[in-house]
Enzyme design. Structure first.
Site, PDB file in Angstrom:
ATOM      1  N   HIS A  40      41.494  60.889 -17.920  1.00 15.02           N
ATOM      2  CA  HIS A  40      40.645  59.698 -18.094  1.00 15.02           C
ATOM      3  C   HIS A  40      40.187  59.633 -19.548  1.00 15.02           C
ATOM      4  O   HIS A  40      41.017  59.571 -20.442  1.00 15.02           O
ATOM      5  CB  HIS A  40      39.484  59.785 -17.084  1.00 15.02           C
ATOM      6  CG  HIS A  40      38.623  58.556 -16.962  1.00 15.02           C
ATOM      7  ND1 HIS A  40      38.966  57.316 -17.448  1.00 15.02           N
ATOM      8  CD2 HIS A  40      37.418  58.396 -16.372  1.00 15.02           C
ATOM      9  CE1 HIS A  40      38.016  56.445 -17.159  1.00 15.02           C
ATOM     10  NE2 HIS A  40      37.047  57.075 -16.511  1.00 15.02           N
ATOM     11  N   HIS A  47      49.141  54.409 -16.966  1.00  9.88           N
ATOM     12  CA  HIS A  47      47.833  53.904 -16.525  1.00  9.88           C
ATOM     13  C   HIS A  47      47.931  53.539 -15.057  1.00  9.88           C
ATOM     14  O   HIS A  47      48.967  53.085 -14.593  1.00  9.88           O
ATOM     15  CB  HIS A  47      47.458  52.653 -17.328  1.00  9.88           C
ATOM     16  CG  HIS A  47      46.006  52.308 -17.246  1.00  9.88           C
ATOM     17  ND1 HIS A  47      45.479  51.617 -16.190  1.00  9.88           N
ATOM     18  CD2 HIS A  47      44.985  52.599 -18.068  1.00  9.88           C
ATOM     19  CE1 HIS A  47      44.178  51.473 -16.375  1.00  9.88           C
ATOM     20  NE2 HIS A  47      43.845  52.066 -17.503  1.00  9.88           N
ATOM     21  N   ASP A 102      43.896  55.023 -25.154  1.00  4.08           N
ATOM     22  CA  ASP A 102      43.624  56.297 -25.832  1.00  4.08           C
ATOM     23  C   ASP A 102      44.676  56.671 -26.860  1.00  4.08           C
ATOM     24  O   ASP A 102      44.487  57.592 -27.641  1.00  4.08           O
ATOM     25  CB  ASP A 102      43.533  57.419 -24.780  1.00  4.08           C
ATOM     26  CG  ASP A 102      42.336  57.195 -23.888  1.00  4.08           C
ATOM     27  OD1 ASP A 102      42.523  56.968 -22.685  1.00  4.08           O
ATOM     28  OD2 ASP A 102      41.203  57.191 -24.425  1.00  4.08           O
TER      29      ASP A 102
HETATM   30  C1  SDX Z   1      41.941  55.872 -19.248  1.00  3.21           C
HETATM   31  O1  SDX Z   1      41.392  53.595 -14.899  1.00  3.21           O
HETATM   32  C2  SDX Z   1      41.109  53.175 -16.095  1.00  3.21           C
HETATM   33  O2  SDX Z   1      40.895  52.009 -16.330  1.00  3.21           O
HETATM   34  C3  SDX Z   1      41.029  54.252 -17.142  1.00  3.21           C
HETATM   35  C4  SDX Z   1      40.818  53.755 -18.591  1.00  3.21           C
HETATM   36  C5  SDX Z   1      39.474  53.116 -18.771  1.00  3.21           C
HETATM   37  O3  SDX Z   1      39.319  52.352 -19.727  1.00  3.21           O
HETATM   38  O4  SDX Z   1      38.528  53.483 -18.024  1.00  3.21           O
HETATM   39  O5  SDX Z   1      41.828  52.797 -18.920  1.00  3.21           O
HETATM   40  C6  SDX Z   1      40.892  54.902 -19.584  1.00  3.21           C
HETATM   41  O6  SDX Z   1      41.673  56.807 -18.543  1.00  3.21           O
HETATM   42  C7  SDX Z   1      43.359  55.617 -19.717  1.00  3.21           C
HETATM   43  C8  SDX Z   1      44.357  56.697 -19.180  1.00  3.21           C
HETATM   44  C9  SDX Z   1      44.231  57.914 -20.102  1.00  3.21           C
HETATM   45  N1  SDX Z   1      45.040  59.049 -19.532  1.00  3.21           N
HETATM   46  C10 SDX Z   1      46.142  59.495 -20.150  1.00  3.21           C
HETATM   47  O7  SDX Z   1      46.667  58.940 -21.141  1.00  3.21           O
HETATM   48  C11 SDX Z   1      46.713  60.771 -19.527  1.00  3.21           C
HETATM   49  C12 SDX Z   1      48.237  60.621 -19.336  1.00  3.21           C
HETATM   50  N2  SDX Z   1      48.477  59.600 -18.270  1.00  3.21           N
HETATM   51  C13 SDX Z   1      48.615  60.068 -16.926  1.00  3.21           C
HETATM   52  O8  SDX Z   1      47.993  61.263 -16.591  1.00  3.21           O
HETATM   53  C14 SDX Z   1      48.678  58.966 -15.897  1.00  3.21           C
HETATM   54  O9  SDX Z   1      49.475  57.972 -16.405  1.00  3.21           O
HETATM   55  C15 SDX Z   1      47.374  58.375 -15.388  1.00  3.21           C
HETATM   56  C16 SDX Z   1      46.481  59.413 -14.843  1.00  3.21           C
HETATM   57  C17 SDX Z   1      46.700  57.621 -16.491  1.00  3.21           C
HETATM   58  C18 SDX Z   1      47.726  57.386 -14.283  1.00  3.21           C
HETATM   59  O10 SDX Z   1      48.307  58.123 -13.302  1.00  3.21           O
HETATM   60  P1  SDX Z   1      48.663  57.471 -11.876  1.00  3.21           P
HETATM   61  O11 SDX Z   1      48.386  56.029 -11.820  1.00  3.21           O
HETATM   62  O12 SDX Z   1      48.029  58.309 -10.816  1.00  3.21           O
HETATM   63  O13 SDX Z   1      50.194  57.546 -11.844  1.00  3.21           O
HETATM   64  P2  SDX Z   1      50.995  58.812 -11.431  1.00  3.21           P
HETATM   65  O14 SDX Z   1      50.310  60.039 -11.950  1.00  3.21           O
HETATM   66  O15 SDX Z   1      51.272  58.718  -9.966  1.00  3.21           O
HETATM   67  O16 SDX Z   1      52.324  58.629 -12.273  1.00  3.21           O
HETATM   68  C19 SDX Z   1      53.360  57.811 -11.785  1.00  3.21           C
HETATM   69  C20 SDX Z   1      54.628  58.506 -12.260  1.00  3.21           C
HETATM   70  C21 SDX Z   1      54.671  59.985 -11.890  1.00  3.21           C
HETATM   71  O17 SDX Z   1      56.044  60.344 -11.774  1.00  3.21           O
HETATM   72  P3  SDX Z   1      56.679  60.437 -10.245  1.00  3.21           P
HETATM   73  O18 SDX Z   1      55.826  61.443  -9.493  1.00  3.21           O
HETATM   74  O19 SDX Z   1      56.563  59.049  -9.673  1.00  3.21           O
HETATM   75  O20 SDX Z   1      58.083  60.903 -10.473  1.00  3.21           O
HETATM   76  O21 SDX Z   1      54.695  58.466 -13.699  1.00  3.21           O
HETATM   77  C22 SDX Z   1      54.661  59.802 -14.212  1.00  3.21           C
HETATM   78  C23 SDX Z   1      54.152  60.711 -13.116  1.00  3.21           C
HETATM   79  O22 SDX Z   1      54.709  61.997 -13.267  1.00  3.21           O
HETATM   80  N3  SDX Z   1      53.733  59.758 -15.344  1.00  3.21           N
HETATM   81  C24 SDX Z   1      53.961  60.312 -16.530  1.00  3.21           C
HETATM   82  C25 SDX Z   1      52.835  59.995 -17.309  1.00  3.21           C
HETATM   83  N4  SDX Z   1      51.973  59.268 -16.579  1.00  3.21           N
HETATM   84  C26 SDX Z   1      52.528  59.139 -15.355  1.00  3.21           C
HETATM   85  N5  SDX Z   1      54.998  61.043 -17.009  1.00  3.21           N
HETATM   86  C27 SDX Z   1      54.898  61.462 -18.294  1.00  3.21           C
HETATM   87  N6  SDX Z   1      53.852  61.183 -19.119  1.00  3.21           N
HETATM   88  C28 SDX Z   1      52.811  60.460 -18.663  1.00  3.21           C
HETATM   89  N7  SDX Z   1      51.810  60.181 -19.459  1.00  3.21           N
END
Ligand code: SDX
Length: 438
Positions: free
Chosen positions: A268, A309, A367
């Site tokens: 997050h 996201h 971010d």
């Molecule tokens: C913020 O919610 C908000 O609005 C948050 C925010 C706000 O203003 O409040 O926008 C701020 O938190 C932005 C997000 C910051 N986080 C990151 O940058 C961390 C990296 N991103 C991930 O951890 C992830 O993308 C999340 C947590 C942000 C979202 O995850 P989800 O929606 O739960 O999606 P998921 O984890 O189920 O991913 C879907 C797929 C998965 O692969 P499969 O299991 O389907 O094979 O995409 C892959 C994940 O492995 N994946 C990534 C990835 N993010 C998701 N693979 C590589 N790198 C990534 N960054």
């Protein structure tokens, strides 16, 4: 509750009843299915992570993840970033309309009157180690504010809620700067109410009692824009934490401390700090492919921080503005060839062309570029999430206030239980000899 349903969802439970579930339509976005009848029919929904759950009604922020749209009270974030300011956006988020000239001046003056913290709070900092993470300090000190402000704790009183809002918006930059000053062993700087919100924050961060602090208009404009771009984002994890905490009637300072704690996680708000650490770990453009391969490897927990996201399956509109601001700041500082920025731009290009990222709709989020700007301004990586918390405080407050402005119930989700069924207690001398713990 929404006035009337537009249609119904028919749910037939095998060997059970058929339910007609009302469907409500908002002004924008997905329709919602009211599932409140389920509990009377001995069922819950199951939605870990609340991926497809609307937890409340709200009029504050709308996000269209597929189109990359972000509106605050109907105004596109791109227009607010270009024409507005953080404090004007605070007014808009809380009161629902852009302020008149008089309302804007009065709001800014009132915030200015609350920027100092109680002198006794300064002693809280000396209880921390100098190397404490600033988010640990902020969590503790913000929660402790409720020990000082007994005249704004009655959450049922709109005036108390308004005073608490002013105090939190005004004091967060002061407390954030104090967390930084404490970590570098420099004296705390008092706020200077002659300065704008962002200028004041920068002078409390980088000023010192021995000389005047020269403020760069480009840097303070970038700082204000960073606060604005982080101001609110619908029902994200930390805002949901604030609403859930607030639903028990907890005081506003405890609720915001809960939001700060939830924001800290690297998935997050902690992602901006993690982006910089990732870029520094990559270190050189020649190693980018190695890290991209790791991000795609299901057996490797590594993720490209700043990408992906829960809602945006398109470019995060804030990331686009942040990218322009990063270019402006680095050009002003004469470091447009910053190696980390070059790695970031190359990573973004790969992510936009690589099937893995395209198929999973992983775009740069808010971010991804913010950390590059903050580093260029001279803010240490450990302070990045603190900056996010300062900007997001108004969003947390606006949602907390919105929740209290209408009848609400304490948040109390249920579960799918698959633990032991009922069993009788076994006296100590009747228990089987467990294998020796290794
Ligand atoms: C913020 O919610 C908000 O609005 C948050 C925010 C706000 O203003 O409040 O926008 C701020 O938190 C932005 C997000 C910051 N986080 C990151 O940058 C961390 C990296 N991103 C991930 O951890 C992830 O993308 C999340 C947590 C942000 C979202 O995850 P989800 O929606 O739960 O999606 P998921 O984890 O189920 O991913 C879907 C797929 C998965 O692969 P499969 O299991 O389907 O094979 O995409 C892959 C994940 O492995 N994946 C990534 C990835 N993010 C998701 N693979 C590589 N790198 C990534 N960054």
């Amino acid at each position: 509750m929404p006035e009337k349903s537009v249609k119904k969802a028919i749910l037939t439970i095998e060997n059970g009843p058929t339910l007609e579930l009302p469907i409500y339509q908002g002004s924008l976005g997905q329709d919602v299915i009211d599932i409140s009848q389920l509990v009377a029919n001995d069922h819950f929904t199951f939605d870990p992570g609340f991926v497809s759950t609307a937890s409340c009604e709200s009029q504050i922020t709308f996000i269209d993840g597929d189109k990359g749209i972000l509106l605050h009270r109907g105004y596109p974030i791109e227009q607010l970033a270009e024409h507005s300011s953080y404090l004007e956006a605070c007014y808009l988020l809380i009161y629902g309309e852009l302020p008149s000239k008089e309302q804007k001046e009065e709001f800014e003056t009132t915030v200015g009157k609350h920027t100092m913290v109680h002198e006794q709070l300064r002693t809280f900092f000396s209880g921390f180690r100098r190397d404490a993470h600033p988010m640990a300090i902020l969590c503790g000190v913000v929660g402790a504010l409720s020990a000082f402000y007994h005249d704004s704790l009655d959450v049922s009183d709109a005036k108390h809620r308004e005073i608490a809002a002013f105090r939190l918006i005004a004091k967060m930059p002061t407390l954030a700067a104090m967390s930084y000053k404490f970590s570098v062993g420099q004296p705390f700087m008092y706020p200077n109410n002659e300065l704008s919100y962002a200028e004041n924050f920068l002078q409390m961060m980088f000023g010192n009692p021995c000389e005047d602090y020269k403020i760069s208009p480009t840097i303070s404009r970038a700082m204000d824009k960073i606060f604005l771009l982080h101001a609110d984002h619908e029902q994200n994890a930390s805002t949901s934490a604030v609403r859930l905490t607030g639903s028990s009637g907890a005081n506003p300072f405890a609720c915001i401390a809960a939001g700060i704690a939830a924001l800290w996680g690297p998935s997050h708000g902690g992602a901006n700090e993690a982006v910089l650490e990732m870029l520094e770990e990559i270190g050189d453009e020649s190693r980018i492919d190695e890290f991209v391969a790791r991000a795609k490897d299901k057996n490797d927990p590594f993720r490209l921080m700043g990408f992906g996201h829960r809602v945006y399956k398109n470019f995060d509109p804030r990331a686009k503005v942040m990218k322009e601001t990063a270019n402006e700041v680095l050009t002003e500082l004469g470091i447009e060839n910053d190696p980390l920025l070059k790695i970031a731009k190359r990573l973004e290009q790969i992510a936009l062309e690589d099937d893995y990222f395209i198929s999973k709709k992983l775009y740069p989020n808010v971010d991804f570029y913010s950390g590059i700007i903050l580093k260029a301004i001279g803010i240490p990586t450990s302070m990045f999430t603190v900056i996010f918390a300062v900007g997001r405080t108004v969003g947390w407050i606006a949602h907390w206030h919105e929740m209290h402005s209408a009848p609400y119930k304490i948040g109390r989700p249920r579960q799918l239980y698959n633990g032991h069924v009922t069993r009788d207690y076994v006296p100590l001398n009747k228990r089987p000899k467990a294998a020796k713990a290794d």
